[in-house]
Enzyme design. Structure first.
Site, short mmCIF file in Angstrom:
data_model
loop_
_atom_site.label_atom_id
_atom_site.label_comp_id
_atom_site.label_asym_id
_atom_site.label_seq_id
_atom_site.Cartn_x
_atom_site.Cartn_y
_atom_site.Cartn_z
N GLU A 254 -41.46 -31.36 19.56
CA GLU A 254 -41.28 -30.48 18.26
C GLU A 254 -42.27 -30.79 17.42
OE1 GLU A 254 -36.53 -30.08 17.99
OE2 GLU A 254 -37.46 -31.68 17.22
N GLU A 453 -32.89 -21.66 21.40
CA GLU A 453 -32.22 -22.65 22.20
C GLU A 453 -31.04 -23.05 21.50
OE1 GLU A 453 -34.88 -25.97 22.71
OE2 GLU A 453 -36.17 -25.19 24.21
#
Length: 545
Positions: A254, A453
């Site tokens: 991320e 997600e």
């Protein structure tokens, strides 16, 4: 559980040949000049075609012709949201080979039967380039891509430049390449560092992005070389099978700082931690000092953030984050946070620029992931977001600059929290739904394709229904953008009877249930497996693996 049905009776004799839909036929001419002549497939067999063609043998010519049935091509996007499934982190083991190969093949067949559009999997830096700088081993991942192609599944490739797991004791432990860790041991400041001088080796500090600290290469050069090697190796798959490349941009893949170790973020008890600023290695300190000199405020260019003393669990005990008089809302706080978050955005832009250049013209979409740091969303300062690098407070939108940067390179945005509900959180300051609404709002404003997600691997009805509700937040988007969902991640429990039933229902709902066919075409013979029969196949494969 439904039984595997017997093969249907053979069709009546006919002068025409009927084949399963989406399978294409390619002619391979047999050379007749020599018994030792080899068959050479035509170029059209290298990549599956979405069209169905049939070439009959000619009435003249020296040799016969062989009809070759190519694998099914990836399905067209459903009218709703295509669903992808992320494979286990160790789908390719530390040795670079597919783990549990027989079970993997059966699992992919089951996913294809359920109407899943494709799979996603990490290509770990610590696996591919483990042997030395510039020595790449893609064999296991090529094998996975070939398996996906055989089952008509698309691939979302995640280039993972971070470590997996919490340490050698973790069964899913995949560290950075050994030669990278050796350099980090020689120069500890290559690691992210907090005010207590605690080092984090999940990902190389972005403070040295452009410095030749990896045996003569900079981290950005190493990432670039990795992407270029991937592009060259997977050339025959790009655009047709591999349709998206997600570039890892930090811990957990991320775009963020490791303000909290990744394993803590996945624990329920982590919600009370404010996080630590990761700007105390010498490279980040040098950047802060230079930034302060440019703005003529040298006195603010040393030491990092001030006022970060106090508890890591009590917001009001921290002089930086407290609502009344906290340093976050002072001239120094704004200067520091703009630099800290700006460095993160610059890091993401460097990676997007490299990926955009390397994958231009290949037909793949590039993407990046933003973390859902929701634990203090209902506070003024949003400390868990600030320490992660998102300058998002009651007074400022920290996600719009990131979305604008992604839009500049036509990259898709990936984010989690789609399965989380505010009602299930015990911390009243937390709001995963509010965080997600803001992220989706930024994506919509910038016309970004969005990949959702789940944050927790579970298959209860409440969580799956929440995913559907969250997905509707992206409704009304323009025709130039798209939405898809990654289910994270595949494990044995997915194929248990009740879970599989919920999952296939979920896929139908996400796809608007208009084109879903829970049937699996088997090349040898004409057997058909119902989606529930596939569970039996997978369970048997697992038993013998």
């Amino acid at each position: 559980m439904a039984a595997i049905t017997a093969p249907p009776p053979p069709p009546p004799a006919s002068t025409s040949c009927r084949l399963p839909r989406r399978w294409s036929l390619t002619r391979i001419a047999a050379a007749s000049s020599s018994p030792s002549s080899r068959f050479r497939p035509s170029s059209s067999t290298r990549r599956p075609s979405s069209s169905t063609s049939f070439s009959a043998a000619g009435s003249s010519g020296g040799g016969g012709e062989i009809l070759h049935v190519s694998p099914p091509s990836p399905p067209a996007d459903p009218p709703g949201a295509p669903v992808y499934v992320t494979l286990p982190a160790d789908a390719v083991g530390p040795g670079g080979r597919v783990a549990r190969r027989r079970a993997m093949g059966a699992s992919l067949a089951a996913l294809a039967a359920a109407g899943v559009a494709g799979i996603a999997f990490e290509l770990w830096w610590g696996v591919v380039e483990r042997q030395g700088p510039g020595e790449y081993d893609w064999a296991g991942y090529l094998d996975l891509a070939a398996m996906a192609r055989r089952h008509g599944l698309r691939v979302r490739a995640i280039l993972a430049f971070h470590q997996c797991g919490a340490g050698p004791h973790d069964p899913l432990w995949i560290p950075l390449p050994k030669w990278v860790l050796e350099e980090m041991d020689k120069v500890p400041d290559l690691s992210y560092t907090n005010r207590y001088q605690q080092r984090n080796k999940e990902y190389i500090s972005l403070g040295c992005d452009s410095l030749p600290v990896l045996k003569g290469r900079s981290p950005m050069q190493a990432y670039s070389d990795f992407m270029r090697s991937f592009r060259n190796t997977f050339e025959d798959y790009l655009g047709a099978i591999v349709t998206e490349v997600q570039v890892g941009m930090g811990p957990g893949g991320e775009l963020r700082y490791p303000s909290c170790p990744t394993e803590k973020l996945n624990q329920l008890g982590s919600s009370s931690e404010l996080g630590e600023f990761q700007c105390y290695d010498k490279f980040m300190q040098a950047s802060l000092s230079a930034h302060a000199q440019i703005h003529g405020i040298q006195e603010r260019g040393s030491g990092g953030s001030i006022g970060t003393d106090g508890s890591q669990h009590n917001l009001e005990e921290s002089s930086f984050f407290r609502a009344d008089g906290g340093y976050w809302d002072t001239p120094f706080g704004r200067f520091f946070l703009e630099w800290y978050s700006g460095m993160l955005v610059l890091h993401g832009e460097r990676l997007c620029m490299i990926a955009d250049t390397i994958f231009s013209g290949t037909g793949v979409t590039i993407s990046g992931k933003v973390a859902g740091m929701h634990w203090h969303y209902y506070t003024c300062a949003h400390p868990s977001e600030l320490t992660a690098g998102y300058y998002n407070t009651l007074l400022r939108d920290g996600y719009l600059p990131i979305a604008q940067m992604f839009a500049k390179y036509k990259a898709a945005l990936c984010c989690g929290c789609f399965d989380l509900r505010d009602a299930e959180k015990t911390n009243p300051e937390s709001s995963p739904e509010g965080t997600l609404r803001q992220l989706i709002g930024a994506a919509k404003m910038c016309n970004l394709p969005l990949n959702g997600e789940n944050s927790v691997t579970r298959l209860d009805d409440a969580s799956l229904n929440q995913v559907i509700r969250s997905s509707r937040l992206y409704s009304g988007r323009s025709s130039r953008t798209s939405f898809s969902f990654n289910y994270v991640r595949m494990n044995k429990s997915l194929f248990e009877f009740h879970n599989w039933s919920r999952f296939t229902k979920f896929v139908r709902q996400m796809s608007d249930a208009r084109t879903f066919l829970a049937r699996l075409d088997v090349r040898r013979g004409q057997q058909h497996l119902s989606s529930m029969s596939v569970v039996w196949v997978v369970s048997r494969a697992c038993a013998y693996t």
